[in-house]
Design a protein around this motif. Structure first.
Motif, PDB file in Angstrom:
ATOM      1  N   SER A 153      37.949  43.180  43.464  1.00  0.00           N
ATOM      2  CA  SER A 153      39.052  43.725  44.282  1.00  0.00           C
ATOM      3  C   SER A 153      40.233  42.767  44.406  1.00  0.00           C
ATOM      4  N   PRO A 154      40.030  41.443  44.518  1.00  0.00           N
ATOM      5  CA  PRO A 154      41.218  40.590  44.518  1.00  0.00           C
ATOM      6  C   PRO A 154      41.919  40.569  43.150  1.00  0.00           C
ATOM      7  N   THR A 155      41.145  40.747  42.080  1.00  0.00           N
ATOM      8  CA  THR A 155      41.765  40.853  40.759  1.00  0.00           C
ATOM      9  C   THR A 155      42.656  42.085  40.718  1.00  0.00           C
ATOM     10  N   ALA A 156      42.136  43.205  41.203  1.00  0.00           N
ATOM     11  CA  ALA A 156      42.932  44.437  41.235  1.00  0.00           C
ATOM     12  C   ALA A 156      44.172  44.256  42.105  1.00  0.00           C
ATOM     13  N   GLU A 157      44.009  43.624  43.256  1.00  0.00           N
ATOM     14  CA  GLU A 157      45.161  43.388  44.132  1.00  0.00           C
ATOM     15  C   GLU A 157      46.219  42.544  43.425  1.00  0.00           C
ATOM     16  N   GLY A 158      45.801  41.436  42.810  1.00  0.00           N
ATOM     17  CA  GLY A 158      46.752  40.539  42.157  1.00  0.00           C
ATOM     18  C   GLY A 158      47.448  41.169  40.962  1.00  0.00           C
ATOM     19  N   VAL A 159      46.689  41.870  40.132  1.00  0.00           N
ATOM     20  CA  VAL A 159      47.279  42.527  38.959  1.00  0.00           C
ATOM     21  C   VAL A 159      48.219  43.643  39.407  1.00  0.00           C
ATOM     22  N   PHE A 160      47.806  44.407  40.405  1.00  0.00           N
ATOM     23  CA  PHE A 160      48.638  45.509  40.904  1.00  0.00           C
ATOM     24  C   PHE A 160      49.937  44.975  41.496  1.00  0.00           C
ATOM     25  N   ARG A 161      49.865  43.922  42.305  1.00  0.00           N
ATOM     26  CA  ARG A 161      51.078  43.312  42.860  1.00  0.00           C
ATOM     27  C   ARG A 161      52.033  42.878  41.740  1.00  0.00           C
ATOM     28  N   HIS A 162      51.459  42.243  40.726  1.00  0.00           N
ATOM     29  CA  HIS A 162      52.257  41.770  39.590  1.00  0.00           C
ATOM     30  C   HIS A 162      52.958  42.938  38.896  1.00  0.00           C
ATOM     31  N   MET A 163      52.218  44.008  38.630  1.00  0.00           N
ATOM     32  CA  MET A 163      52.799  45.159  37.938  1.00  0.00           C
ATOM     33  C   MET A 163      53.785  45.921  38.831  1.00  0.00           C
ATOM     34  N   LEU A 164      53.552  45.905  40.140  1.00  0.00           N
ATOM     35  CA  LEU A 164      54.525  46.515  41.048  1.00  0.00           C
ATOM     36  C   LEU A 164      55.857  45.784  40.948  1.00  0.00           C
ATOM     37  N   CYS A 165      55.808  44.449  40.933  1.00  0.00           N
ATOM     38  CA  CYS A 165      57.039  43.657  40.816  1.00  0.00           C
ATOM     39  C   CYS A 165      57.729  43.921  39.480  1.00  0.00           C
ATOM     40  N   GLU A 166      56.959  43.970  38.410  1.00  0.00           N
ATOM     41  CA  GLU A 166      57.544  44.237  37.093  1.00  0.00           C
ATOM     42  C   GLU A 166      58.268  45.585  37.056  1.00  0.00           C
TER      43      GLU A 166
ATOM     44  N   ARG B  80      46.186  34.975  32.174  1.00  0.00           N
ATOM     45  CA  ARG B  80      47.008  36.152  31.855  1.00  0.00           C
ATOM     46  C   ARG B  80      48.264  36.231  32.726  1.00  0.00           C
ATOM     47  N   GLY B  81      48.496  35.201  33.509  1.00  0.00           N
ATOM     48  CA  GLY B  81      49.738  35.148  34.278  1.00  0.00           C
ATOM     49  C   GLY B  81      49.653  35.708  35.688  1.00  0.00           C
ATOM     50  N   TYR B  82      48.445  35.885  36.208  1.00  0.00           N
ATOM     51  CA  TYR B  82      48.279  36.412  37.563  1.00  0.00           C
ATOM     52  C   TYR B  82      47.815  35.296  38.488  1.00  0.00           C
ATOM     53  N   ASP B  83      48.466  35.169  39.636  1.00  0.00           N
ATOM     54  CA  ASP B  83      48.111  34.160  40.631  1.00  0.00           C
ATOM     55  C   ASP B  83      47.360  34.829  41.776  1.00  0.00           C
ATOM     56  N   LEU B  84      46.078  34.509  41.914  1.00  0.00           N
ATOM     57  CA  LEU B  84      45.254  35.079  42.979  1.00  0.00           C
ATOM     58  C   LEU B  84      44.984  34.079  44.099  1.00  0.00           C
ATOM     59  N   SER B  85      45.579  32.896  44.010  1.00  0.00           N
ATOM     60  CA  SER B  85      45.232  31.801  44.922  1.00  0.00           C
ATOM     61  C   SER B  85      45.549  32.079  46.388  1.00  0.00           C
ATOM     62  N   GLY B  86      46.491  32.952  46.664  1.00  0.00           N
ATOM     63  CA  GLY B  86      46.855  33.234  48.051  1.00  0.00           C
ATOM     64  C   GLY B  86      46.010  34.311  48.709  1.00  0.00           C
ATOM     65  N   ILE B  87      45.144  34.947  47.956  1.00  0.00           N
ATOM     66  CA  ILE B  87      44.304  36.027  48.495  1.00  0.00           C
ATOM     67  C   ILE B  87      43.096  35.417  49.194  1.00  0.00           C
ATOM     68  N   ARG B  88      42.711  35.984  50.328  1.00  0.00           N
ATOM     69  CA  ARG B  88      41.525  35.553  51.063  1.00  0.00           C
ATOM     70  C   ARG B  88      40.627  36.751  51.321  1.00  0.00           C
ATOM     71  N   ALA B  89      39.335  36.526  51.141  1.00  0.00           N
ATOM     72  CA  ALA B  89      38.362  37.599  51.313  1.00  0.00           C
ATOM     73  C   ALA B  89      38.300  38.053  52.762  1.00  0.00           C
ATOM     74  N   ARG B  90      38.128  39.350  52.911  1.00  0.00           N
ATOM     75  CA  ARG B  90      37.910  39.932  54.232  1.00  0.00           C
ATOM     76  C   ARG B  90      37.013  41.142  54.078  1.00  0.00           C
ATOM     77  N   LYS B  91      36.451  41.564  55.174  1.00  0.00           N
ATOM     78  CA  LYS B  91      35.586  42.736  55.175  1.00  0.00           C
ATOM     79  C   LYS B  91      36.409  43.959  55.582  1.00  0.00           C
ATOM     80  N   VAL B  92      36.087  45.090  54.990  1.00  0.00           N
ATOM     81  CA  VAL B  92      36.755  46.340  55.368  1.00  0.00           C
ATOM     82  C   VAL B  92      36.565  46.553  56.866  1.00  0.00           C
ATOM     83  N   ALA B  93      37.644  46.912  57.547  1.00  0.00           N
ATOM     84  CA  ALA B  93      37.610  47.174  58.990  1.00  0.00           C
ATOM     85  C   ALA B  93      37.809  48.665  59.233  1.00  0.00           C
ATOM     86  N   PRO B  94      37.308  49.178  60.343  1.00  0.00           N
ATOM     87  CA  PRO B  94      37.473  50.610  60.644  1.00  0.00           C
ATOM     88  C   PRO B  94      38.936  51.065  60.612  1.00  0.00           C
ATOM     89  N   GLN B  95      39.849  50.217  61.060  1.00  0.00           N
ATOM     90  CA  GLN B  95      41.259  50.598  61.071  1.00  0.00           C
ATOM     91  C   GLN B  95      41.845  50.738  59.659  1.00  0.00           C
TER      92      GLN B  95
END
Length: 168
Positions: free
Chosen positions: A15-28, A62-77
Motif C-alpha cells: 500500500s505505501p508503494t501504491a501511495e507513492g507511485v500514485f502520488r508521483h503519477m498524479l503530479c506528472e 524507479r524514481g519513487y520516494d517513499l521515505s516520508g510515508i509512515r505505516a498506520r492502521k485503517v481507522a473507522p473514520q
C-alpha cells in the motif's frame, strides 16, 4: 476532491508503494490538487514505521520516494472520509468489509481492478520473499496506477472540474 486510500495488511510494502507511485503519477498528470491520497494497513503491526527498506530501495530505483510515508492502521473514520478504498488483496478487502457499514461497501474494491496488463486480482505480498517480489509489485502497481489515473481524469471531467483542461 477525490479521496483514495490504498490498503494492505501491514502498510509497509504494497500500500505505501501504491501511495507513492500514485502520488508521483498524479503530479506528472497535474492532478495532485484534485486527489487526496493515503495508505493504511488492516493490522497495526508496524504503526509509525517507514516502509520496508527493500520496498523503498526498489521504488527509489524507479524514481519513487517513499521515505516520508509512515505505516498506520485503517481507522473507522477512513470508511467515511475516503471515496475509494482499494485493497491490495482479497484478505485485506475481507477485513475492510468486516468494519465497513453496509451503506458504504460501494467504496471498497480491489486495486488490481484498474490494471490493464495483468489478469491478477491481487498484488502479492513480497515481505517474506527474496528481492524480486518487490519489482513485480512495482510492475503491477505502476500498471494499475495508470488505469486509476485514467479513472481520476474521467471522474474529474464528469464532476466538471474547471482545472481538467490543464491535465489533458
Amino acid at each position: 476532491m477525490i479521496k483514495i486510500l490504498f490498503v494492505c495488511m501491514g502498510n509497509i510494502c504494497r500500500s505505501p508503494t501504491a501511495e507513492g507511485v500514485f502520488r508521483h503519477m498524479l503530479c506528472e498528470n497535474k492532478l495532485e490538487d484534485l486527489v487526496d491520497v493515503d495508505s493504511a494497513g488492516t493490522h497495526g503491526y508496524h504503526v509509525g514505521e517507514a516502509p520496508d527498506l527493500r520496498t523503498q530501495r526498489a521504488a527509489a530505483r524507479r524514481g519513487y520516494d517513499l521515505s516520508g510515508i509512515r505505516a498506520r492502521k485503517v481507522a473507522p473514520q477512513d470508511i467515511e472520509y475516503f471515496d475509494l478504498i482499494l485493497a491490495m488483496d482479497r484478505n485485506s478487502l475481507e477485513a475492510l468489509l468486516l468494519v465497513c457499514p453496509p451503506d458504504r461497501t460501494d467504496r471498497l474494491g480491489l486495486f488490481m481492478d484498474y490494471s490493464k496488463n495483468f489478469d491478477d486480482e491481487e498484488v502479492p505480498d513480497p515481505y517474506y520473499g527474496l528481492g524480486q517480489g518487490f519489482d513485480l509489485v512495482l510492475d503491477m502497481v505502476e500498471d494499475a496506477t495508470s488505469g486509476l489515473v485514467e479513472f481520476v481524469k474521467e471522474r474529474a471531467a464528469m464532476l466538471g472540474s474547471k482545472d481538467y483542461k490543464t491535465f489533458k
